[in-house]
Design a protein around this motif. Structure first.
Motif, mmCIF file in Angstrom:
data_model
loop_
_atom_site.group_PDB
_atom_site.id
_atom_site.type_symbol
_atom_site.label_atom_id
_atom_site.label_comp_id
_atom_site.label_asym_id
_atom_site.label_seq_id
_atom_site.Cartn_x
_atom_site.Cartn_y
_atom_site.Cartn_z
ATOM 1 N N ILE A 360 0.852 -1.185 0.000
ATOM 2 C CA ILE A 360 0.000 0.000 0.000
ATOM 3 C C ILE A 360 0.888 1.235 0.000
ATOM 4 C CG2 ILE A 360 -1.771 1.270 1.258
ATOM 5 C CD1 ILE A 360 -2.593 -1.472 2.471
ATOM 6 N N HIS A 361 0.648 2.130 -0.938
ATOM 7 C CA HIS A 361 1.461 3.351 -1.004
ATOM 8 C C HIS A 361 1.301 4.130 0.299
ATOM 9 C CE1 HIS A 361 3.181 7.133 -2.293
ATOM 10 N NE2 HIS A 361 3.580 6.563 -3.428
ATOM 11 N N PRO A 362 2.403 4.564 0.905
ATOM 12 C CA PRO A 362 2.296 5.251 2.201
ATOM 13 C C PRO A 362 1.446 6.509 2.165
ATOM 14 C CG PRO A 362 4.525 5.420 1.277
ATOM 15 C CD PRO A 362 3.801 4.401 0.477
ATOM 16 N N ALA A 363 1.333 7.151 1.004
ATOM 17 C CA ALA A 363 0.513 8.358 0.913
ATOM 18 C C ALA A 363 -0.975 8.052 0.974
ATOM 19 C CB ALA A 363 0.835 9.118 -0.376
ATOM 20 N N SER A 364 -1.342 6.778 0.921
ATOM 21 C CA SER A 364 -2.767 6.409 0.963
ATOM 22 C C SER A 364 -3.467 6.950 2.201
ATOM 23 C CB SER A 364 -2.914 4.885 0.903
ATOM 24 O OG SER A 364 -2.469 4.365 -0.334
ATOM 25 N N ILE A 365 -2.711 7.106 3.269
ATOM 26 C CA ILE A 365 -3.309 7.593 4.514
ATOM 27 C C ILE A 365 -3.849 9.008 4.356
ATOM 28 C CG2 ILE A 365 -1.186 8.574 5.489
ATOM 29 C CD1 ILE A 365 -2.048 7.397 8.187
ATOM 30 N N GLU A 366 -3.387 9.714 3.337
ATOM 31 C CA GLU A 366 -3.826 11.091 3.123
ATOM 32 C C GLU A 366 -5.070 11.192 2.250
ATOM 33 O OE1 GLU A 366 -0.724 14.064 2.482
ATOM 34 O OE2 GLU A 366 0.738 12.435 2.547
ATOM 35 N N LEU A 367 -5.566 10.075 1.740
ATOM 36 C CA LEU A 367 -6.773 10.113 0.919
ATOM 37 C C LEU A 367 -7.981 10.544 1.743
ATOM 38 C CD1 LEU A 367 -6.271 6.797 -1.071
ATOM 39 C CD2 LEU A 367 -6.395 9.082 -2.103
ATOM 40 N N ALA A 368 -8.820 11.383 1.166
ATOM 41 C CA ALA A 368 -10.090 11.739 1.804
ATOM 42 C C ALA A 368 -11.038 10.550 1.694
ATOM 43 C CB ALA A 368 -10.686 12.966 1.129
ATOM 44 N N SER A 369 -11.757 10.255 2.766
ATOM 45 C CA SER A 369 -12.557 9.038 2.836
ATOM 46 C C SER A 369 -13.816 9.126 1.976
ATOM 47 C CB SER A 369 -12.944 8.734 4.279
ATOM 48 O OG SER A 369 -13.776 7.588 4.321
ATOM 49 N N GLU A 370 -13.869 8.293 0.957
ATOM 50 C CA GLU A 370 -15.063 8.214 0.124
ATOM 51 C C GLU A 370 -16.141 7.381 0.812
ATOM 52 O OE1 GLU A 370 -14.200 7.158 -3.946
ATOM 53 O OE2 GLU A 370 -12.292 8.227 -3.891
ATOM 54 N N SER A 371 -15.734 6.308 1.499
ATOM 55 C CA SER A 371 -16.717 5.469 2.192
ATOM 56 C C SER A 371 -17.459 6.270 3.249
ATOM 57 C CB SER A 371 -16.016 4.274 2.838
ATOM 58 O OG SER A 371 -15.521 3.388 1.867
ATOM 59 N N ALA A 372 -16.730 7.087 4.006
ATOM 60 C CA ALA A 372 -17.379 7.897 5.039
ATOM 61 C C ALA A 372 -18.369 8.872 4.412
ATOM 62 C CB ALA A 372 -16.327 8.652 5.850
ATOM 63 N N HIS A 373 -18.028 9.403 3.255
ATOM 64 C CA HIS A 373 -18.950 10.310 2.579
ATOM 65 C C HIS A 373 -20.233 9.588 2.189
ATOM 66 C CE1 HIS A 373 -20.534 13.341 -0.165
ATOM 67 N NE2 HIS A 373 -20.714 12.366 -1.043
ATOM 68 N N TRP A 374 -20.104 8.382 1.580
ATOM 69 C CA TRP A 374 -21.293 7.633 1.181
ATOM 70 C C TRP A 374 -22.156 7.318 2.394
ATOM 71 C CZ3 TRP A 374 -22.907 7.110 -3.697
ATOM 72 C CH2 TRP A 374 -21.989 7.307 -4.723
ATOM 73 N N GLU A 375 -21.516 6.961 3.490
ATOM 74 C CA GLU A 375 -22.287 6.651 4.695
ATOM 75 C C GLU A 375 -23.014 7.882 5.220
ATOM 76 O OE1 GLU A 375 -19.318 4.967 7.196
ATOM 77 O OE2 GLU A 375 -19.043 3.215 5.916
ATOM 78 N N SER A 376 -22.364 9.053 5.115
ATOM 79 C CA SER A 376 -22.999 10.283 5.590
ATOM 80 C C SER A 376 -24.202 10.666 4.739
ATOM 81 C CB SER A 376 -21.981 11.429 5.596
ATOM 82 O OG SER A 376 -21.674 11.857 4.275
ATOM 83 N N GLU A 377 -24.259 10.154 3.522
ATOM 84 C CA GLU A 377 -25.349 10.480 2.607
ATOM 85 C C GLU A 377 -26.514 9.498 2.722
ATOM 86 O OE1 GLU A 377 -25.701 12.829 0.108
ATOM 87 O OE2 GLU A 377 -23.838 13.909 0.512
ATOM 88 N N ALA A 378 -26.327 8.411 3.442
ATOM 89 C CA ALA A 378 -27.326 7.337 3.473
ATOM 90 C C ALA A 378 -28.161 7.380 4.746
ATOM 91 C CB ALA A 378 -26.634 5.984 3.364
ATOM 92 N N SER A 379 -29.370 6.866 4.628
ATOM 93 C CA SER A 379 -30.234 6.699 5.801
ATOM 94 C C SER A 379 -31.294 5.667 5.463
ATOM 95 C CB SER A 379 -30.896 8.022 6.203
ATOM 96 O OG SER A 379 -31.752 8.487 5.188
ATOM 97 N N ALA A 380 -31.525 4.746 6.401
ATOM 98 C CA ALA A 380 -32.610 3.769 6.261
ATOM 99 C C ALA A 380 -32.602 3.081 4.898
ATOM 100 C CB ALA A 380 -33.960 4.425 6.514
#
Length: 708
Positions: A360-380
């Motif tokens: 895993i490229h060490p810079a990966s830790i700096e990626l903005a979380s796409e999964s967290a964004h999708w979760e923030s957009e979801a409900s029920a």
């Protein structure tokens, strides 16, 4: 959701007015992004903050009159002197002695005054689309009186005091359409209107009624003398198609300051938002020139001796992408034995890669979380995927800029992107950034509205996004060295991409090469179900049901429904057992404990459990459902409400294979789940077979770029 959260927030106070500010990043050099006219907030810099904050300390703040800052209703509070004082107050409160100042449009005069009057606090000044009426202006804006009642509301007649009071929303609609004037700028337009609706006509009128203190901004000699007096380096940036202020102003400002000029061809008024890649690079280069970074050591390997090196970007939306990517990479290494792969990935993909020993490229830790964004957009069990994708624009740009930095630091021989939409989009917008052979893979193409009649706006936006993609590919057909569609073309819906546009299937056939669906393993290896169950710790002689919802937390509500459905099933089939896999982002302890049900979190070899089950209950994601199809397992699937891919693309593909029992979460009770499971356990399976050579064929195509 923001691409980057601030490291520090606060309120600076200037003459009793509170100014909200944020600090991002750290370092010896600070970049101060001045707010423009109070008609918008600091959001106009959202495409700059994540990138610049990886290299510098960045401060932004809301102008008085918008955002979280105060909204005084006295014109005296909006003088240039007062608003320049806001910048100094923010710098003081944020413990900032000096900064590189970046101004946009109306804040140009403030940036000039700050740099001229306080040179000890400014390293350099960048101005973008400078609006300096004394130096020049947009001739159209002076045609109509601002003060008089007019007999028309057309064009620049809307820039009128009485019209503002009568129809502020109408003014914003018209004005922001001129700010976001370039084609395919719908998201920028929506943002600008949203920021403008945070304030009102009365407040913005105060900014125009503000008395001037000391200097007459309409005096040409005074204004030009101010720019000539600057002793710090300057950079002026402008789009040559700016419809708000004349580009000639920027050219004149650059002449007066003796600084550099960045002229963006075909750019409009908000180039930092619409064309963030070149603007970000230009700002960073300017800052690095006047504030050189600390000494760095750059290792370099002679081309003759170095191994071939690939960078692989795998989408984090679910775990299916990385499973097929690992399968393709395994085949690719057989064809190119000396290939080393760096993976640019984020959670939950990184857990899967670590489990199989990938780098895993060490810079990966700096990626903005796409999964967290999708979760923030979801409900029920509802996720409007298209709108969620639009609202992650700053996340996509931040992650592309990280990719761009990485590919400048390492001379990769190959780039592979699995649904790396951010990389694909911005490379087509900035084709000069391509420095290696590039492969793009996907299992769906284009955007289709979920319900065009109920939401015609979604249909219009989908068509606009599709049109931009079609234009990108037509303009730069060689940018992708391989475009690989995962699956058969007949597995795509033959639906129109919009009025006057081709169909999804037809366009994909023209621009992609097809390979069979890529599976993480060979289904033939799981023909002996009893042996597989024994190896995995399952018994035989009872119905085994597997429930899973993928790599995000979006499916938490579905798992609760499944659990209660299994409780009902056990009343009729008491010997039934269920393995519930919650995935890496849902805590198994948050779900109920039910007799006969085992709960696990992250399971890297989920596909093996699916191959050994008697039935499964899953979300509507493609990867998991296709693994079940390949294994010949009966299953229920619940497409997310308003998820265009699961409802328009995945459902169509499953129908083509004659697979799955489609369920609707909002219309299903636990008893419905139990009844459907009993049907699945007894219903014969007769799916269309899934070829097993998808990974090999994809690897053949990719390897050709390294071996030909």
């Amino acid at each position: 959701m923001k691409a980057r959260q601030p490291d520090h927030t606060g309120y600076a106070v200037n003459d009793g007015v509170r100014i909200y500010y944020e600090v991002h990043g750290s370092g010896d050099t600070t970049v101060l992004l001045l707010p423009t006219w109070s008609i918008v907030d600091k959001g106009v810099w959202k495409m700059q903050i994540p990138y610049l904050a990886r290299h510098f300390r960045v401060i932004t703040y809301d102008p008085r009159g918008n955002g979280r800052s105060d909204r005084p209703q006295d014109p005296q509070a909006y003088t240039q002197v007062a608003m320049t004082g806001d910048a100094l107050a923010v710098m003081d409160d944020a413990d900032t002695d000096t900064a590189v100042v970046v101004a946009y449009c109306a804040s140009t005069a403030r940036g000039m005054m700050l740099t001229r009057d306080h040179p000890e606090r400014v390293h350099g000044l960048v101005t973008i689309a400078p609006n300096v009426p004394a130096v020049g202006g947009n001739e159209d804006r002076g045609v109509y009186s601002f003060e008089d009642e007019l007999d028309t509301d057309e064009g620049w007649a809307r820039e009128n005091r009485h019209y503002w009071k009568r129809d502020w929303a109408g003014y914003l609609d018209w004005f922001m359409s001129n700010v976001a004037s370039e084609p395919h700028s719908t998201k920028l337009y929506d943002d600008l209107v949203g920021w403008g609706m945070q304030t009102d006509a009365a407040t913005i009128l105060c900014t125009l009624d503000a008395p001037e203190e000391g200097e007459d901004p309409h005096d040409v000699e005074v204004a030009e003398a101010g720019f000539r007096a600057l002793t710090r380096p300057t950079l002026t940036m402008v789009g040559d198609q700016d419809q708000i202020v004349s580009p000639e102003i920027a050219i004149r400002v650059a002449e007066l300051t003796g600084g550099d000029l960045f002229l963006l061809k075909d750019g409009g008024h908000a180039i930092q938002a619409r064309h963030p890649v070149p603007v970000n690079h230009a700002i960073r280069a300017f800052v690095d020139r006047i504030r050189p970074p600390a000494r760095t050591v750059t290792p370099f390997a002679f081309a003759r001796t170095r191994r071939r090196h690939a960078l692989w970007v795998s989408s984090p939306i679910g775990l299916g992408h990385v499973l097929r990517d690992i399968a393709i990479a395994r085949e690719l290494r057989e064809r190119v034995p000396d290939l080393h792969i760096d993976w640019l990935a984020q959670s939950p993909v990184t857990q899967m890669l670590e489990a199989v020993g990938e780098t895993i490229h060490p810079a990966s830790i700096e990626l903005a979380s796409e999964s967290a964004h999708w979760e923030s957009e979801a409900s029920a069990h509802d996720l409007h995927a298209f709108y969620a994708l639009r609202r992650m624009d700053e996340i996509l740009l931040a992650n592309y800029m990280l990719f761009d930095d990485i590919t400048r630091e390492t001379p990769y021989d190959l780039w592979v992107g699995d649904e790396s939409w951010e990389v694909d989009h911005y490379l087509h917008e900035n084709p000069e950034r391509k420095t290696a052979p590039y492969v793009f893979t996907t299992d769906f193409v284009g955007f289709l509205p979920v319900n065009a009649e109920a939401d015609p706006r979604e249909a219009e936006l989908c068509a606009d996004y599709n049109a931009e993609m079609i234009e990108h590919r037509a303009r730069f057909p060689r940018l992708r060295d391989q475009s690989i569609f995962i699956g058969g073309f007949d597995e795509l819906p033959d639906a129109s991409m919009g009025a006057g546009l081709p169909t999804v299937r037809g366009w994909t056939e023209d621009w992609f090469e097809s390979v069979p669906y890529v599976l993480p393993s060979n289904a033939l290896d799981y023909r002996d179900v009893a042996a597989v169950r024994a190896r995995l710790g399952h018994g035989v002689g009872y119905p085994l049901i597997v429930a899973a919802v993928g790599g995000t937390a979006v499916g938490a509500g579905l798992l609760e429904l499944i659990a209660e459905g299994f409780r009902y099933l056990r009343k009729d089939v008491p010997e039934a057992r269920m393995l519930m896999v919650t995935g890496p982002r849902i805590d198994p302890r948050d779900l109920p404990d039910i007799d006969g049900m085992t709960k696990l979190g992250f399971v890297p070899n989920l596909y093996e459990h699916l191959a050994a089950c008697d039935a499964a209950v899953v979300q509507g994601g493609l990867s998991t459902t296709m693994e079940l199809v390949a294994a010949g397992r009966p299953f229920l699937y619940f497409p997310l409400q308003n998820h265009f891919e699961q409802r328009r693309f995945v459902a169509h593909r499953l129908d083509a294979y004659g697979a799955g029992i489609r369920m609707e979460y909002a219309q299903s009770s636990p008893l419905d789940v139990a009844v459907a499971l009993q049907r699945a356990l007894t219903q014969p399976v007769n799916y269309r077979p899934v070829p097993s050579d998808g990974a090999a064929k994809a690897a053949d195509r990719i390897a050709s770029l390294l071996t030909r």
